[in-house]
Design a protein around this motif. Structure first.
Motif, mmCIF file in Angstrom:
data_model
loop_
_atom_site.group_PDB
_atom_site.id
_atom_site.type_symbol
_atom_site.label_atom_id
_atom_site.label_comp_id
_atom_site.label_asym_id
_atom_site.label_seq_id
_atom_site.Cartn_x
_atom_site.Cartn_y
_atom_site.Cartn_z
ATOM 1 N N GLY A 30 15.369 -16.182 -13.069
ATOM 2 C CA GLY A 30 16.760 -15.757 -13.134
ATOM 3 C C GLY A 30 17.684 -16.829 -13.681
ATOM 4 N N SER A 31 17.517 -18.060 -13.204
ATOM 5 C CA SER A 31 18.386 -19.136 -13.684
ATOM 6 C C SER A 31 18.042 -19.525 -15.119
ATOM 7 N N ARG A 80 17.031 -17.387 -17.425
ATOM 8 C CA ARG A 80 17.671 -16.343 -18.236
ATOM 9 C C ARG A 80 19.173 -16.612 -18.357
ATOM 10 N N GLU A 81 19.799 -16.979 -17.258
ATOM 11 C CA GLU A 81 21.243 -17.241 -17.300
ATOM 12 C C GLU A 81 21.554 -18.442 -18.196
ATOM 13 N N TRP A 82 20.753 -19.497 -18.107
ATOM 14 C CA TRP A 82 20.941 -20.699 -18.921
ATOM 15 C C TRP A 82 20.909 -20.351 -20.416
ATOM 16 N N SER A 118 21.180 -17.227 -21.736
ATOM 17 C CA SER A 118 22.172 -16.207 -22.061
ATOM 18 C C SER A 118 23.524 -16.828 -22.369
ATOM 19 N N VAL A 119 23.929 -17.809 -21.578
ATOM 20 C CA VAL A 119 25.210 -18.486 -21.811
ATOM 21 C C VAL A 119 25.182 -19.206 -23.161
#
Length: 239
Positions: free
Chosen positions: A59-60, A62-64, A66-67
């Motif tokens: 999850g983290s 993907r967020e890293w 995505s940003v």
């Protein structure tokens, strides 16, 4: 310079690209992980982010990514790629020099600049060996964005397809790095790829709408991770 989308399309159709079979195959070649430009050697700060515990799960990760896709690629690399694609296809060597310098100036750390220039020089060398270069700009240090545009121009790739290939090349290398570092299972990695592929059309649309004076972004977390990586005791990647 505003670079409009040629024909407005609904979001669901935004990635429809018309290209020849040969063009598609050239795009796959240019964006393949097998292209010998060394992208696999760079985590672009991700290794330090994992070391610090900022990225510790699928999850983290993907967020890293995505940003970065929304706030860095869409606002720096892809707008610059579009301008370099236009400069290459119109034979504007002066514009190529200008946007090459601009790309290098946007790199916030020595390691991020190294990533860009090492991959850029590797691709320029390969294109010379393949005799696949238009007249190239007289630049001593070449950005990967510039070299990618030179290849796309030589192989007559459509500009949106060019952006797709560039985004995929970045994304595949970053997910491969996350797979080793977090670590992730192969299924988790493919889920991340699938989720972020869905975000690429919006990133390209944003890149197409950005004016010259709007190009630029700062991601302090990525910059700090990149700078910290320079002194990381044990590491797998060059950045």
């Amino acid at each position: 310079m505003h670079i409009p989308v040629t024909t407005p399309m609904p979001a669901a159709m935004a990635m429809t690209i018309t290209t020849t079979d040969t063009g598609l195959l050239r795009l796959l070649q240019l964006s393949s992980a097998a292209l010998p430009v060394g992208g696999y050697a760079f985590s672009q700060g991700l290794e330090q982010a994992v070391e610090r515990g900022w990225v510790d799960s699928a999850g983290s990760a993907r967020e890293w990514l995505s940003v970065q896709l929304a706030e860095s690629l869409a606002r720096v690399d892809l707008p610059l790629l579009l301008r370099q694609w236009h400069a290459v296809t119109t034979g504007d060597l002066q514009a190529q020099q200008h946007w090459n310098a601009y790309a290098l100036a946007c790199r916030e750390t020595a390691e991020l600049r190294l990533t860009d220039t090492a991959m850029g020089e590797a691709l320029r060398k390969l294109l010379r060996q393949l005799e696949a270069l238009n007249p190239e700009p007289a630049v001593e240090t070449i950005s990967f964005v510039t070299a990618f545009a030179l290849a796309a121009g030589y192989w007559d790739l459509e500009r949106r397809a060019c952006c797709c290939g560039f985004a995929w090349s970045w994304l595949e290398n970053q997910v491969a790095a996350a797979t080793k570092l977090v670590p992730l299972g192969q299924t988790s990695a493919q889920r991340i790829l699938g989720a972020l592929i869905a975000e690429v059309p919006q990133a390209i649309d944003l890149a197409l709408s950005i004016e010259d004076g709007e190009i630029g972004a700062s991601l302090p977390g990525v910059a700090m991770a990149s700078a910290g990586h320079e002194v990381q005791y044990s590491r797998l990647f060059r950045s």
